[in-house]
Design an enzyme around this catalytic site. Structure first.
Site, PDB file in Angstrom:
ATOM      1  N   HIS A 257      11.683  42.612  83.891  1.00 43.74           N
ATOM      2  CA  HIS A 257      11.005  44.024  84.223  1.00 43.74           C
ATOM      3  C   HIS A 257      11.761  44.655  85.460  1.00 43.74           C
ATOM      4  CE1 HIS A 257       9.135  43.138  80.660  1.00 43.74           C
ATOM      5  NE2 HIS A 257       8.299  41.661  81.695  1.00 43.74           N
ATOM      6  N   ASP A 308      10.785  40.843  74.929  1.00 39.78           N
ATOM      7  CA  ASP A 308       9.991  40.373  75.489  1.00 39.78           C
ATOM      8  C   ASP A 308       9.069  40.316  74.585  1.00 39.78           C
ATOM      9  OD1 ASP A 308       8.153  39.719  76.997  1.00 39.78           O
ATOM     10  OD2 ASP A 308       8.159  41.409  78.230  1.00 39.78           O
TER      11      ASP A 308
HETATM   12 ZN   LIG Z   1       7.611  37.655  79.351  1.00 41.61          ZN
END
Ligand SMILES: [Zn+2]
Length: 424
Positions: A257, A308
């Site tokens: 991220h 993800d």
């Molecule tokens: Zn994750």
């Protein structure tokens, strides 16, 4: 095996009439401008794509958790409810279907950020690695490689609050117990075991250094502003600075991220050679915010891409997210070249497979053929087709010299049937 591609991504650009020979799972020769020979691979042929960040079980939340108001934190409660129900047999079936779905979209290697280790209440299975072993087996049966990023998860908050409820399934007590369990994992040739720090929320600062120097090492970093605020309140620094202080940053490390960074954080990541995995479709679904992708690249941070939460499994959508998010943030176009986008989407090195991700002699023989004749791609120039294609346009996938997708169908797994079985 010998293939012939009318268009293939070789040496950082589209080459015409490429003859590709494969022996022992690797490219033996790659010859552009060649005479036709061998089996024809239609469309644009890309290197196999790497999904650098996955939580396979989150797939059960797709299409069920997107409406209504809320935030990452309210979504997390729904994710925890899904985590509460799985056992090793159930996880094997679910992950096999999910990894086979990834293969259909052109993914030949997955980085599974794995923290669902133990039975409810934190009780150990007879094999304490039963859940990780299920994931490794699932990838094998789906025909793709896996890096099991076995995750250290010890606390519920930055302030050291103990795990509770379903989180007890994630915990190993301390870093030494985690390391002992991970050392007992056995893998086949299609798998690597890597390490992960769930986040600065979940690992006390004093235990971070025990994982420093491991590679590949992944860590969720600054996905949410709240994490930054909590870290500043407890440690007086940003999460990136905390990882740096404890030796966690480095070329073997990938920060996942990296959305809410200070200028100093970006510099620390760049100076240390740390990579960043962007997860654009998840970050927009969870209202995380936009990370500084171009600034990271400008500071020499290697970028990778991950699905993800698996609410979307489509590497082309992640590729477009990487570029289009920058356009929305800056009100200008053209931030990443097609070459930079493909390099990020095929960043197998972030998962410890430095010998994959390009179509070149000696590298692992992963190929993805993308149709240039579908309703989405017809008319596209081959060098811009990634801006039009979706995972549904993938027609053929070769993984380590093994054919796992042919004519848009998985050769090993009946993906629609298995997904329906595990999700209905
Ligand atoms: Zn994750």
């Amino acid at each position: 095996m010998r293939f012939f591609a009318e268009h293939a991504w070789v040496d950082g650009r589209v080459r015409r009439n490429v003859r590709i020979e494969i022996a022992d799972g690797r490219f033996a020769s790659v010859t552009p401008d060649a005479e036709p020979a061998g089996e024809s691979l239609p469309g644009l042929v890309l290197p196999g794509l790497a999904n650098a960040h996955s939580h396979a079980f989150h797939r059960v939340l797709r299409g069920r958790t997107h409406s209504g108001r809320g935030s990452f934190w309210t979504w997390r409660e729904q994710m925890y409810a899904a985590a509460a129900t799985l056992d090793p047999d159930g996880y094997l079936a679910l992950a096999r279907a999910v990894y086979a779905e990834m293969a259909l979209a052109g993914i030949t290697c997955v980085g599974e950020f794995h923290y669902l280790h133990h039975a409810p209440g934190g009780v150990r299975y007879a094999d304490p690695n039963a859940m990780g072993a299920a994931l490794i087996q699932a990838a094998d049966e789906a025909g793709i490689r896996i890096t099991l990023l076995d995750t250290l998860y010890l606390t519920a908050h930055v302030d050291g609050t103990p795990l509770r409820g379903v989180q007890e399934r994630f915990g190993d007590g301390d870093a030494e117990s985690w390391a002992q369990r991970v050392a007992a994992l056995s893998v086949g040739r299609h798998a690597l075991v890597g390490a992960a720090i769930h986040s600065v929320r979940a690992v006390p600062a004093a235990q971070l250094a025990l994982l420093a120097g491991r590679a590949p090492l992944h860590v969720h970093l600054s996905e949410q502003r709240a994490e930054n605020e909590q870290c500043r309140a407890v440690h007086g620094c940003t999460p990136t600075e905390l990882l740096d202080r404890h030796g966690v940053l480095g070329p073997g490390t990938t920060a996942v991220h990296a959305t809410h960074l200070t200028d100093g954080d970006v510099k620390l990541l760049g100076d240390s050679g740390t990579g960043v995995c962007l997860c654009p479709t998840t970050e927009r679904d969870l209202a995380d915010g936009l990370g500084p992708a171009r600034r990271l690249a400008d500071d020499c941070v290697p970028l990778s891409l991950g699905s993800d939460s698996n609410a979307v499994i489509d590497p082309f959508e992640e590729i477009r997210g990487m570029e289009m998010d920058e356009r929305l943030a800056t009100e200008s176009r053209g931030h990443f070249s097609a070459g930079e986008l493909i390099t990020a989407a095929a960043n197998h090195a972030a998962l410890g497979w430095a010998d994959a991700g390009v179509i070149a002699p000696g590298k692992r023989a992963d190929l993805v053929a993308v149709s240039l004749e579908s309703v989405r791609t017809v008319g596209s120039r081959p060098d811009q087709a990634i801006f039009a294609a979706t995972g549904a346009d993938v027609t053929h996938v070769i993984s380590g010299g093994r054919r796992i997708v042919a004519d848009g169908r998985h050769t090993l797994v009946d993906v629609p049937r298995e997904l329906a079985k595990v999700l209905s």
